[in-house]
Design a protein around this motif. Structure first.
Motif, short mmCIF file in Angstrom:
data_model
loop_
_atom_site.label_atom_id
_atom_site.label_comp_id
_atom_site.label_asym_id
_atom_site.label_seq_id
_atom_site.Cartn_x
_atom_site.Cartn_y
_atom_site.Cartn_z
N TYR A 86 14.37 2.91 0.19
CA TYR A 86 13.12 3.34 0.97
C TYR A 86 12.39 4.65 1.25
O TYR A 86 12.12 5.07 2.64
CB TYR A 86 13.54 2.81 1.92
CG TYR A 86 13.88 1.07 1.54
CD1 TYR A 86 12.55 0.14 2.04
CD2 TYR A 86 15.09 0.77 1.85
CE1 TYR A 86 13.00 -0.80 1.21
CE2 TYR A 86 15.20 -0.62 1.57
CZ TYR A 86 14.41 -1.69 1.49
OH TYR A 86 14.89 -2.87 0.92
N THR A 101 10.18 7.77 1.53
CA THR A 101 8.60 8.06 0.97
C THR A 101 8.64 9.46 1.36
O THR A 101 9.39 10.04 2.15
CB THR A 101 7.90 7.46 1.49
OG1 THR A 101 8.11 7.02 2.94
CG2 THR A 101 8.44 5.84 1.45
N THR A 105 6.43 10.59 3.18
CA THR A 105 6.12 10.67 5.30
C THR A 105 7.50 9.83 5.58
O THR A 105 7.79 9.93 6.92
CB THR A 105 5.30 9.59 5.75
OG1 THR A 105 5.75 7.52 5.32
CG2 THR A 105 3.88 9.49 5.64
N MET A 106 8.57 9.34 4.99
CA MET A 106 10.01 8.84 5.82
C MET A 106 10.74 9.49 5.28
O MET A 106 10.90 8.56 3.66
CB MET A 106 9.82 7.33 6.32
CG MET A 106 10.96 7.21 6.77
SD MET A 106 12.10 8.11 7.86
CE MET A 106 11.81 7.25 9.15
N PRO A 157 15.19 7.29 5.51
CA PRO A 157 15.09 5.97 6.50
C PRO A 157 16.38 5.31 6.40
O PRO A 157 17.07 6.25 5.66
CB PRO A 157 14.36 5.37 5.04
CG PRO A 157 15.35 5.93 3.39
CD PRO A 157 14.93 7.54 4.09
N ASP A 178 11.01 4.64 17.66
CA ASP A 178 10.62 4.51 16.55
C ASP A 178 10.81 3.18 16.00
O ASP A 178 11.90 2.57 16.31
CB ASP A 178 11.46 5.41 15.65
CG ASP A 178 10.78 6.71 15.07
OD1 ASP A 178 9.20 7.18 15.30
OD2 ASP A 178 11.63 8.06 15.51
N GLU A 202 10.22 1.31 12.27
CA GLU A 202 10.98 1.71 10.47
C GLU A 202 10.76 0.41 9.71
O GLU A 202 11.20 -0.30 10.65
CB GLU A 202 11.85 2.67 10.41
CG GLU A 202 11.54 3.93 11.09
CD GLU A 202 12.40 5.09 11.04
OE1 GLU A 202 13.33 4.85 10.03
OE2 GLU A 202 12.17 6.19 11.28
N GLN A 207 5.63 -0.73 6.63
CA GLN A 207 4.37 -0.01 6.00
C GLN A 207 3.55 -0.50 5.45
O GLN A 207 2.08 -0.18 5.14
CB GLN A 207 5.72 0.71 5.20
CG GLN A 207 6.31 2.36 5.41
CD GLN A 207 7.14 3.11 4.80
OE1 GLN A 207 7.96 1.67 3.65
NE2 GLN A 207 7.15 4.22 4.50
N ARG A 259 6.51 4.91 17.93
CA ARG A 259 6.47 5.15 16.70
C ARG A 259 6.41 5.09 15.17
O ARG A 259 7.43 4.13 15.59
CB ARG A 259 6.40 7.04 17.07
CG ARG A 259 5.91 7.74 15.43
CD ARG A 259 6.61 8.95 15.11
NE ARG A 259 7.96 9.18 14.98
CZ ARG A 259 8.24 10.55 15.24
NH1 ARG A 259 7.61 11.44 15.14
NH2 ARG A 259 9.62 10.20 15.27
N LEU A 260 5.49 3.85 14.94
CA LEU A 260 5.15 3.42 13.88
C LEU A 260 4.87 4.64 12.38
O LEU A 260 3.38 4.33 12.53
CB LEU A 260 4.21 2.23 13.70
CG LEU A 260 5.45 1.24 14.71
CD1 LEU A 260 4.61 1.51 15.75
CD2 LEU A 260 4.52 -0.64 14.30
N TYR A 261 5.85 5.29 12.02
CA TYR A 261 5.74 6.09 10.96
C TYR A 261 3.96 7.08 11.51
O TYR A 261 5.12 7.86 12.08
CB TYR A 261 4.96 5.66 10.27
CG TYR A 261 6.19 4.99 8.36
CD1 TYR A 261 6.73 5.72 8.66
CD2 TYR A 261 6.41 3.17 9.67
CE1 TYR A 261 7.60 5.19 7.77
CE2 TYR A 261 6.99 2.92 8.79
CZ TYR A 261 8.69 3.63 7.83
OH TYR A 261 8.79 2.89 7.80
N GLU A 262 3.39 7.84 11.51
CA GLU A 262 2.18 8.50 11.85
C GLU A 262 1.20 7.61 12.68
O GLU A 262 0.13 8.57 13.28
CB GLU A 262 1.14 8.76 10.59
CG GLU A 262 1.95 9.17 8.82
CD GLU A 262 0.86 10.29 8.00
OE1 GLU A 262 -0.52 9.46 8.16
OE2 GLU A 262 1.33 10.22 6.83
#
Length: 430
Positions: free
Chosen positions: A130, A132, A134-135, A138, A371, A373, A378, A420-423
């Motif tokens: 998982y 990425t 951006t993350m 994980p 957060d 995630e 995604q 926050r959900l990623y960006e």
């Protein structure tokens, strides 16, 4: 004693092992990435025919059959071990039904290879899958898929080409012992043999067939009187039925009335059985005078041959007329399909959805925010336009239905706190 031709059991495949969420921790490697391994696959629940078995007696002692669970994944990308399969051996002719509905799941009569009835759950993916751009760290891993379970009824329906039917004491056991290598118990009992006796009839030049002495049928059997259902189910497999009757009426029975009574039971139980070829063996002619023999046989022929039921006068004791009967049945079978009757599947196992991928909700102390995630987050963000009213409403509904709002409140979120959900970041308000 009850013939063991039915048993209820519980079966379950193995659960998939959970994926592991871990990170590489080594000296001189300050930013080790995720290295959680995948969970192992759960074991399958498999049925296989064992030619050496002829009853379901074993299932009266053991009623629970479970495959092994997959082991969880471990750090350093180590894959969890797969669960052990559970192989359930059954005798030829076994039918597997759903206990609740009584519908057929699987008929093992023509199965030569093992059959996977319940597949084991797949193992969950470790967090290494998982990462990425951006993350890169994980903290979640996928749980293993749940096991599949079922309560099933096993029914044994004898696989024989020919069934011998008739009331007790008409000479079925004597006939079977004469024409095959079977050794049934023979005595003047007014109750019926409990076990269907099977034997092979060997004729010249490779001709022959399997014959079964179906335990004596009594009136009311189709309604479950006595052991009616226990025995009638065995006739469902046969292609031809031989009605053995006491033509001499040694015990005062009327052979014509007996055949009508048994045909009525067959029709009541399953009309398809009564449509199959039926042959009449007028037994015990050795106990009759020539004149009485001719009269009895003529009455039977007048009554039944017009309906296609050929009558053969025989003596199971002396063997008179037996060969003619066997060759007639042998030729009859050649005109019929070779494979035994197979019951069509009526109950279909639902393919349960894959175990849902996890959604991780936690308070990030370093950044001072909450957060959220996970792969589903995604994907949701990828196909949702949050700038539209419709898209924003869908987003709110997604958070509510997946328990994300409840989890945030459990963690102590207050109005005005940041989520926050990623960006994507937003302030929380009820």
């Amino acid at each position: 004693m009850k013939f063991a031709d039915r048993a209820d059991i519980y079966i379950r495949s193995g659960r998939g092992g959970d994926g592991c969420a871990s990170f590489r921790r080594e000296l001189y490697v300050p930013d080790g990435g995720p290295d959680g391994g995948d969970g192992g696959k759960g074991g399958d629940l498999i049925f296989v025919v064992d030619e050496g078995m002829n009853t379901l007696a074993d299932f009266r002692q053991k009623r629970k059959y479970c495959a092994g669970n997959g082991e969880p994944g471990r750090k350093r990308r180590c894959h969890g071990a797969n669960g052990a399969n559970m192989v359930v051996k059954v005798p030829p002719g076994t039918i597997i039904k759903d206990t609740e509905t009584g519908k057929v799941i699987l008929d093992m009569s023509n199965k030569t290879e093992p059959v996977v009835l319940l597949e084991g759950g797949r193992g969950g993916k470790g967090n290494q899958h998982y990462a990425t751009s951006t993350m890169q760290a994980p903290k979640y891993a996928q749980p293993g898929q749940k096991a599949k379970e079922l309560y099933v009824s096993l029914e044994l329906k004898v696989i024989a080409d020919v069934g011998l039917v008739g009331f007790p004491n008409v000479g079925k056991s004597t006939f079977l012992s004469r024409v095959t290598n079977a050794k049934p118990k023979i005595a003047n009992y007014h109750f019926t043999t409990l076990n269907p006796n099977l034997g092979v009839v060997d004729l010249a030049d490779g001709n022959g067939f399997v014959i079964a002495d179906i335990p004596g049928i009594i009136e009311g059997a189709s309604e479950g009187v006595g052991l009616g259902f226990e025995f009638l189910r065995h006739i469902e497999r046969t292609k031809v039925n031989i009605h053995i009757v006491d033509a001499a009426s040694v015990e005062g029975r009327d052979p014509i009335a007996d055949i009508h009574a048994i045909m009525n039971e067959l029709i009541s139980y399953n009309p398809e059985i009564a449509k199959r070829p039926q042959v009449i063996a007028a037994n015990k002619i050795d106990a009759m005078t020539e004149e009485d023999r001719e009269t009895a046989v003529e009455l039977l022929k007048d009554e039944f041959e017009k309906d296609g039921m050929k009558v053969f006068p025989i003596s199971a004791v002396t063997g008179e007329g037996v060969k003619e009967l066997l060759w007639y049945v042998n030729d009859l079978l050649k005109e019929l399909p070779e494979k035994p009757t197979e019951f069509e599947q009526e109950f279909f196992l639902e393919n349960k959805e894959e175990a849902e991928e996890p959604i991780l909700v936690y308070y990030n102390e370093e950044d001072g925010l909450y957060d959220v995630e996970g792969p589903r987050i995604q994907r949701m963000l990828g196909y949702t336009n949050l700038e539209s009213e419709k898209g924003f409403n869908f987003f709110q509904k997604f958070l509510k239905e997946n328990g994300i709002l409840d989890e945030l409140e459990r963690l102590g979120i207050q109005e005005g706190d940041t989520v926050r959900l990623y960006e994507l970041e937003f302030d929380y308000y009820k």
